[in-house]
Design a protein around this motif. Structure first.
Motif, PDB file in Angstrom:
ATOM      1  N   THR A   1      19.608 112.758-110.145  1.00 59.16           N
ATOM      2  CA  THR A   1      19.764 112.764-108.421  1.00 59.16           C
ATOM      3  C   THR A   1      19.775 114.612-108.112  1.00 59.16           C
ATOM      4  O   THR A   1      20.716 115.348-108.676  1.00 59.16           O
TER       5      THR A   1
ATOM      6  N   LYS B   1      12.212 119.915 -97.696  1.00 53.67           N
ATOM      7  CA  LYS B   1      12.317 117.702 -97.874  1.00 53.67           C
ATOM      8  C   LYS B   1      10.080 117.311 -97.665  1.00 53.67           C
ATOM      9  O   LYS B   1      10.755 116.430 -97.697  1.00 53.67           O
TER      10      LYS B   1
ATOM     11  N   GLN C   1      18.366 116.723-105.347  1.00 51.50           N
ATOM     12  CA  GLN C   1      18.120 117.288-103.980  1.00 51.50           C
ATOM     13  C   GLN C   1      16.630 118.111-103.808  1.00 51.50           C
ATOM     14  O   GLN C   1      16.776 119.752-104.381  1.00 51.50           O
TER      15      GLN C   1
ATOM     16  N   LEU D   1      23.286 119.915-104.612  1.00 50.00           N
ATOM     17  CA  LEU D   1      23.336 118.848-103.748  1.00 50.00           C
ATOM     18  C   LEU D   1      22.632 117.613-105.237  1.00 50.00           C
ATOM     19  O   LEU D   1      22.719 116.469-104.543  1.00 50.00           O
ATOM     20  N   SER D   2      22.848 118.205-106.217  1.00 49.47           N
ATOM     21  CA  SER D   2      21.628 117.940-107.384  1.00 49.47           C
ATOM     22  C   SER D   2      22.559 117.143-108.169  1.00 49.47           C
ATOM     23  O   SER D   2      24.030 118.171-108.583  1.00 49.47           O
TER      24      SER D   2
END
Length: 90
Positions: A30, A36, A32, A17-18
């Motif tokens: 970016t 979280k 991820q 997801l990066s």
């Protein structure tokens, strides 16, 4: 270790997801976060750090975001006394 930068990251990331983009000869990266709810004081280990005030604000923003996501997921507001370890008062 992020192989494109040859620097260690502060915390693990979700590599699937990066991503990076190149816009007008400027690379935008970016990442991820795997966790979280964890506030990074710096994405790159040992490079620039958030001051304690900004770090505290970011942690509160993340908690509010997770609270809102939990409320949307099941349709009810989580109990703030127990959500993410609860609220402690002296």
């Amino acid at each position: 270790m992020c192989s494109c930068m040859k620097h260690d990251l502060e915390s693990p990331v979700k590599t699937d997801l990066s991503f990076w983009t190149l816009v007008d000869d400027v690379m935008h990266i970016t990442l991820q976060k795997s966790d979280k709810g964890h506030t990074w004081s710096s994405p790159i280990l040992g490079q620039g750090r958030l001051d304690p005030y900004t770090s505290d604000l970011e942690q509160k923003r993340l908690m509010l975001q997770r609270f809102q996501e939990a409320a949307q997921f099941n349709g009810t507001c989580p109990d703030p006394r127990t959500f993410l370890g609860g609220i402690y008062t002296d």
